[in-house]
Design a protein around this motif. Structure first.
Motif, PDB file in Angstrom:
ATOM      1  N   UNK A 173       0.846  -1.199   0.000  1.00 13.93           N
ATOM      2  CA  UNK A 173       0.000   0.000   0.000  1.00 13.93           C
ATOM      3  C   UNK A 173       0.872   1.236   0.000  1.00 13.93           C
ATOM      4  N   UNK A 174       0.628   2.126  -0.968  1.00 12.63           N
ATOM      5  CA  UNK A 174       1.418   3.353  -1.080  1.00 12.63           C
ATOM      6  C   UNK A 174       0.775   4.460  -0.268  1.00 12.63           C
ATOM      7  N   UNK A 175       1.609   5.237   0.353  1.00  9.95           N
ATOM      8  CA  UNK A 175       1.132   6.381   1.120  1.00  9.95           C
ATOM      9  C   UNK A 175       2.019   7.579   0.825  1.00  9.95           C
ATOM     10  N   UNK A 176       1.472   8.776   1.052  1.00  8.03           N
ATOM     11  CA  UNK A 176       2.245   9.985   0.901  1.00  8.03           C
ATOM     12  C   UNK A 176       2.795  10.162  -0.499  1.00  8.03           C
ATOM     13  N   UNK A 177       4.104  10.534  -0.562  1.00  7.63           N
ATOM     14  CA  UNK A 177       4.750  10.786  -1.858  1.00  7.63           C
ATOM     15  C   UNK A 177       4.764   9.542  -2.739  1.00  7.63           C
ATOM     16  N   UNK A 178       4.943   8.376  -2.121  1.00 12.58           N
ATOM     17  CA  UNK A 178       4.968   7.134  -2.886  1.00 12.58           C
ATOM     18  C   UNK A 178       3.643   6.926  -3.611  1.00 12.58           C
TER      19      UNK A 178
END
Length: 272
Positions: free
Chosen positions: A153-158
């Protein structure tokens, strides 16, 4: 009759003159004869009686013929020897000339073979280098959706980077392009990270060392994948989670999303 009467003498007549004739037949084998004629007279010149004697000399024809034949044989043998020697000399000269030509041809073939082997060696080395770049870690890394243990799961800038690269799927691949309608592999990665304010080098080789090296079994969304060795990579892409990546692959496929098993990467770096 008186004992003082004249009586004819019975003594042999003296030889007062002689004539010798010698006839010799050599070529025809005729017997040679020697005629000797002598006339002897008695003491009284009135009653002289001639005496003739014939002598036979040995024939010389056979010996001369033999000598002539032997001389002819010797001459013929000498001529044959000269002819044989001339033939041998000619054969030796021809063999030497042919040997020289064969040696020159062999040298040329050896040089050509050496050059061909050297060229083949260079080509094989180049192929081996390319193949090595594609197969580094192939035996130790088994990358796929089931083997990735990192976060999916990607969060923020990613998350922003993942969203951006997925939105570019289907666009064209053009060498040197950085968007917005076409990309090459490093152009897509550079533009994606620019969305979150991160400036990356332009080419794949530099991008493969732009962050911290991470193992392929501990990937996180937003990690940069590379193919080839670090510092000399020939292709890059972005890991988007769940064992998938997005990359501008080639002119025929353009920007695509594929599982890691589709084209196994060599390594990865983490910039975020």
């Amino acid at each position: 009759m008186s004992h003082t009467a004249h009586i004819r003498s019975h003594r042999k007549p003296r030889r007062s003159a002689s004539s010798i004739v010698v006839r010799t037949g050599v070529a025809g084998g005729v017997l040679s004869t020697l005629a000797v004629a002598g006339a002897a007279g008695y003491a009284n010149a009135a009653e002289a009686e001639p005496v003739t004697q014939t002598l036979e000399l040995p024939t010389l024809t056979a010996d001369v013929a033999t000598q002539v034949a032997q001389s002819a044989d010797a001459t013929q043998q000498a001529a044959a020897n000269y002819e044989l020697q001339a033939e041998r000399d000619a054969a030796a000269a021809s063999a030497a000339k042919q040997a020289k030509a064969d040696l020159a041809e062999a040298k040329q073939k050896a040089e050509a073979k050496k050059k061909a082997q050297e060229e083949a060696r260079k080509q094989a080395a180049a192929r081996a280098t390319r193949n090595a770049e594609r197969t580094v870690l192939a035996a130790s890394a088994s990358v796929g959706s089931s083997t990735v243990t990192g976060s999916s799961s990607a969060t923020g800038s990613a998350a922003s980077i993942v969203s951006f690269v997925k939105s570019q799927v289907g666009k064209a691949y053009v060498s040197g392009a950085t968007g917005p309608s076409a990309y090459d592999c490093s152009g897509l990665v550079q533009t994606a990270f620019k969305q979150v304010g991160i400036s990356l080098p332009r080419v794949s080789q530099d991008q493969s060392t732009a962050g911290t090296q991470v193992s392929l079994d501990n990937l996180q969304p937003g990690d940069i994948l590379y193919w080839g060795s670090a510092g000399s990579a020939y292709h890059v892409g972005v890991y988007v989670g769940d064992g998938m990546f997005v990359g501008a692959q080639n002119p025929s496929s353009g920007v695509v999303e594929r599982p890691l098993s589709y084209d196994q990467p060599t390594g990865a770096v983490r910039v975020l």
